[in-house]
Design an enzyme around this catalytic site. Structure first.
Site, short mmCIF file in Angstrom:
data_model
loop_
_atom_site.label_atom_id
_atom_site.label_comp_id
_atom_site.label_asym_id
_atom_site.label_seq_id
_atom_site.Cartn_x
_atom_site.Cartn_y
_atom_site.Cartn_z
N ILE A 518 -91.18 72.35 -3.65
CA ILE A 518 -90.16 71.53 -4.28
C ILE A 518 -88.91 72.24 -5.00
CG2 ILE A 518 -91.49 69.40 -4.74
CD1 ILE A 518 -91.88 70.06 -7.56
N GLY A 519 -89.13 73.51 -5.24
CA GLY A 519 -88.15 74.45 -5.86
C GLY A 519 -88.42 76.04 -5.50
N GLY A 522 -87.01 82.95 -8.95
CA GLY A 522 -87.16 84.48 -8.56
C GLY A 522 -88.63 84.88 -9.11
N ASP A 636 -79.27 78.49 -22.14
CA ASP A 636 -78.90 78.02 -20.74
C ASP A 636 -78.95 76.43 -20.78
OD1 ASP A 636 -78.14 78.53 -18.32
OD2 ASP A 636 -80.17 79.08 -17.45
#
Length: 856
Positions: A518-519, A522, A636
């Site tokens: 699902i993802g 890195g 972020d």
């Protein structure tokens, strides 16, 4: 008064009247400031014996060699008495069997029209339809191997050339065993304002300089929505064709017109660009007989795809009844050229001309150029779009040619076939330079090209922060009870959640089935998994070849072991068996906030839901800033890092860039700039000094993203609209923010609620951090905006709304862990240790620090 005095007074009055009348006559007889008288005005009727006068009043001269224009060793003149042509200049011609030149002495340098007139007249001596020749200047190829076939009546080739030499020489060169001919030549000065040096590049969107170094050929000049305009009615002797032959799906378009006299040219706007006849007509969207028209009006124009083009779009709002009621999009070859064109803001009035120049390079062209106008999807005013005029100018190529791939000196131009290799090298060089710059400024997280595939859930994971240095101890200091080659520093005795065996996680993810991904990040892949008790989890499996490696794995565990809050994604457990590095997180079934705003085919969130999500995210950030002993800066903040659970409760995620907040003595943290484009605090970027107000700025961008449902950065839009924060602030300052609100919620927002929400976003985006509110203040305003919305939906009066008041400070500070109320540190007499104790009681340890991930 004596008779003499009366006589003197009468004479004075007469004198004043005479002077006034004289001045008035002089003023009214003088040319208007916007008129243009060409310094160079060579009009040559080639081969003529008499001087013809054109219908527009211009007088052409004949071209005997004695005039000095013509230099020829062997030429012949031909003529016919009559023909179906628009002007007598087509009834005569000169024929050349070898290279022949016309030379013109320039009075001043600058832009000049060059117009070449051709008509293959029937005559007994020459078959002009078989003539093949080239036409060049000393530096520019105008025509290459040119031929007029039998079907052609007459042809006028028009060029715009920036002449920089004292003489302009035009050479006619017949091909072998052929001849050249010309009926008439015009070399006329053009105003300097006709083409400026700057334009806008379409791909990528941005400024394009150097237009003054190019030469141009007029391919199309269209009076959109109106009839043909002859040189008699143009301010510079140009002709404008009707757009009707090029209009596609004509039923979708409607022609409109007004009297040319109502067109206003204010100071700085010149009718030399286009006459009022052009701006007095337009094509608008036709009546599709639907409540919400959603189509584009399209023009298709055949072009030579080997060249770039300067496209000039002319607009004039002759359809609106009031200002700020017309917003529309413009597309060129399917690419957004202008999004939400707001003529009212640009011109400050109706019926005022406006034009925009776009440069389109050959790499994005086929043999058809497509121009489209259509409704602005976020528009809440009149649904319409207009275009008044269109000019398409071919640009000279790299070797100075407007026809063919060879220059005057025989050099070959770059074509699409060899451009690919050149572009590849250029791209590699550009990428290398950018990578070098990025290494100095941003140490970006390395992600595979498909990291956003499937449900864009890559930001589920709460990457972590290295904690205290004693955590990174050796295998021996921690004992030999390890399940892998790595130290077993993440023992469950340290409050790191449940330990999972590799077999358990293999079963939960169907042996890490690719269909369960699902993802992708890195660090490695993220899988959806089902535990034995039916609990869904997100399983993050480290890639041994990942640059993040063991150090980052340790850091992530450290960081997540220290935080627990209802609005932060939680770490459930880990696995380190057989050299695996696996983290298990709570599953956020509704994924990132961004997916519910745009880019996915998901039901849109209501305004109340968006407020609740924004409040949840603000609570999570407020906790980070104030709930730990030192405070944490997320660094972020963006809509992909705000995740939604099954109840649409918002939780902050992805703390990979987070950093300890500065102490009271420090004031700020000096650090390399990290973050995401579009959300990055400009003050932090300039000074490389990080504070919690950097998160506040990013959150302001998130708020406008929630309101407008568009990306923070969209490079496909015009330059002024690429950055959401700047674009939204422009509309906010104009008091017209409602014009860009997501249309899915536009009709359901209480105006006072939106006003309070927008004020919060605006304050977050203050240029200097000291002027921005704290996250607690932002949260206060968002809570108030929600109360205003709820009060409105319940039909309360304005007085009742005021009585509701905003949430108290203590209410804002209050949060929960596993639905158990917990007050943040420093409030309600509780300290971090007490918070830790409550969290530990619920099964997860809570600590008080984060530190920066390296190598992100």
């Amino acid at each position: 008064m004596t008779d003499r005095h009366r006589s003197m007074e009468f004479l004075s009055v007469l004198l004043c009247i005479f002077i006034t009348t004289t001045i008035t006559i002089v003023v009214h007889s003088a040319p208007p400031p916007s008129s243009f008288s060409p310094v160079d005005n060579f009009l040559i009727d080639c081969g003529a014996t008499t001087v013809p006068t054109l219908p527009d009043g211009r007088i052409f001269k004949s071209d005997p060699q004695s005039t000095g224009y013509l230099s020829s060793k062997d030429d012949k003149k031909i003529s016919i008495p009559t023909a179906d042509v628009p002007s007598p200049i087509y009834l005569t011609a000169r024929i050349f069997s070898e290279q022949t030149s016309y030379s013109f002495t320039m009075s001043r340098p600058g832009w000049h029209w060059i117009r070449l007139h051709f008509f293959p007249m029937n005559n007994s001596e020459f078959d002009l339809t078989k003539s093949v020749f080239s036409v060049t200047t000393d530096e520019l190829v105008l025509l290459h191997s040119f031929n007029i076939d039998n079907s052609t009546k007459w042809v006028m080739k028009e060029y715009i050339v920036n002449v920089t030499t004292p003489h302009l020489n035009i050479h006619f060169s017949p091909m072998k065993n052929s001849f050249a001919f010309i009926n008439a030549i015009e070399v006329v000065s053009a105003p300097d304002i006709l083409i400026s040096d700057m334009g806008t590049s379409l791909i990528p969107i941005g400024d394009f300089s150097g237009l003054s170094t190019k030469s141009y050929q007029t391919v199309y000049r269209l009076n959109v929505g109106g009839p043909i305009i002859t040189s008699s009615n143009d301010t510079l002797g140009r002709s404008w064709d009707s757009d009707h032959p090029y209009l596609k799906a004509r039923a979708l378009a409607k022609s409109v017109s007004v009297s040319p006299g109502i067109i206003k040219y204010p100071q700085g706007v010149s009718p030399l660009i286009a006459p009022n006849w052009v701006y007095a007509t337009a094509v608008e969207m036709g009546d599709s007989r639907v409540s919400h028209p959603n189509f584009n009006v399209t023009w298709g124009l055949e072009i030579d795809p080997a060249f770039g083009y300067l496209i000039r779009l002319h607009f004039c709002d002759i359809v609106s009844k009031a200002l700020n009621d017309l917003y529309f999009n413009v597309y060129i070859n399917g690419n957004m050229a202008i999004s939400g064109l707001d003529l009212s803001t640009l011109t400050s009035d109706l019926a005022v001309p406006y034009y925009k120049d776009y440069v389109v390079n050959a790499s994005m062209l086929s043999d058809m150029l497509q121009i489209q106008i259509g409704p602005f999807k976020q528009d809440t005013g009149a649904i319409n779009a207009i275009l008044n005029g269109l000019e398409v100018l071919k640009m000279s190529n790299s070797v100075g040619s407007l026809d063919g791939e060879f220059g005057v000196d025989g050099a070959k131009a770059e074509t699409k076939s060899n451009r690919t290799a050149v572009a590849a090298v250029g791209f590699a060089m550009m990428f290398g330079a950018f990578a070098g710059l990025g290494a100095m400024v941003f140490k970006w997280y390395k992600r595979p090209h498909d990291w956003e595939r499937r449900n864009s859930f890559s930001s589920w994971l709460l990457p972590l922060h290295a904690g205290n240095s004693t955590f990174m101890t050796s295998k021996h200091s921690l004992g030999s009870n390890t399940k892998s080659g790595y130290p077993n520093f993440y023992s469950s005795t340290m409050g790191l959640g449940r330990y999972f065996s590799l077999a358990e996680l293999q079963e939960a993810t169907k042996n890490f089935d690719q269909n369960a991904v699902i993802g992708v990040g890195g660090f490695g892949n993220v899988y959806i998994g089902d535990l034995d008790d039916g609990t869904k989890v997100a399983v993050k499996r480290g890639n041994p070849q990942s640059e993040q490696g063991i150090t980052e794995f340790q850091t992530e565990i450290q960081m997540l072991s220290k935080l627990r809050h209802r609005h932060l994604v939680s770490l459930i457990g880990y696995c380190d068996e057989n050299s695996e590095m696996i983290l298990v997180y709570e599953f956020m079934s509704n994924g990132p906030l961004r997916d519910h705003l745009y880019g996915k085919d998901l039901p849109p969130l209501s305004w109340k839901q968006r407020l609740e999500v924004s409040i949840g995210a603000a609570r999570g950030l407020h906790y980070l800033h104030t709930g730990a002993a030192q405070g944490i800066i997320h660094r972020d903040v963006k809509t992909t890092n705000i995740l939604l659970d099954e109840n649409f409760v918002a939780k902050m995620s992805d703390f990979g860039l987070s950093k300890n907040a500065p102490t009271m003595e420090q004031g700020h943290v000096s650090t390399a700039v990290k973050g995401s484009f579009g959300y990055l605090d400009p003050e932090y970027f300039r000074r490389q000094q990080l504070t919690d107000k950097s998160d506040v700025y990013s959150f302001g961008v998130v708020l406008f993203e929630v309101l407008c449902a568009r990306p923070a950065i969209n490079p496909q839009l015009p330059r002024e609209q690429v950055n959401l924060a700047e674009w939204a602030m422009q509309w906010k300052r104009k008091g017209l923010l409602e014009k860009i609100v997501d249309p899915h919620i536009a009709g359901s927002i209480n105006p006072e609620s939106m006003k309070k929400f927008a004020e919060a976003a605006e304050k977050c985006l203050a240029e200097y951090g000291v002027d921005r509110p704290s996250m607690g203040d932002v949260l206060w305003n968002l809570e108030y905006a929600l109360q205003l919305q709820e009060s409105s939906s319940q039909g309360k009066t304005e007085e009742e709304n005021k009585a509701v008041a905003a949430p108290s400070t203590s209410a804002v500070a209050s949060s929960s862990v596993d639905d158990q109320p917990i007050s943040l540190a420093g409030e309600d007499d509780e300290n971090p240790a007490q918070v830790h104790a409550v969290a530990e009681h619920s099964g997860t340890a809570m600590f008080t620090h984060l530190s920066e991930i390296s190598g992100r």
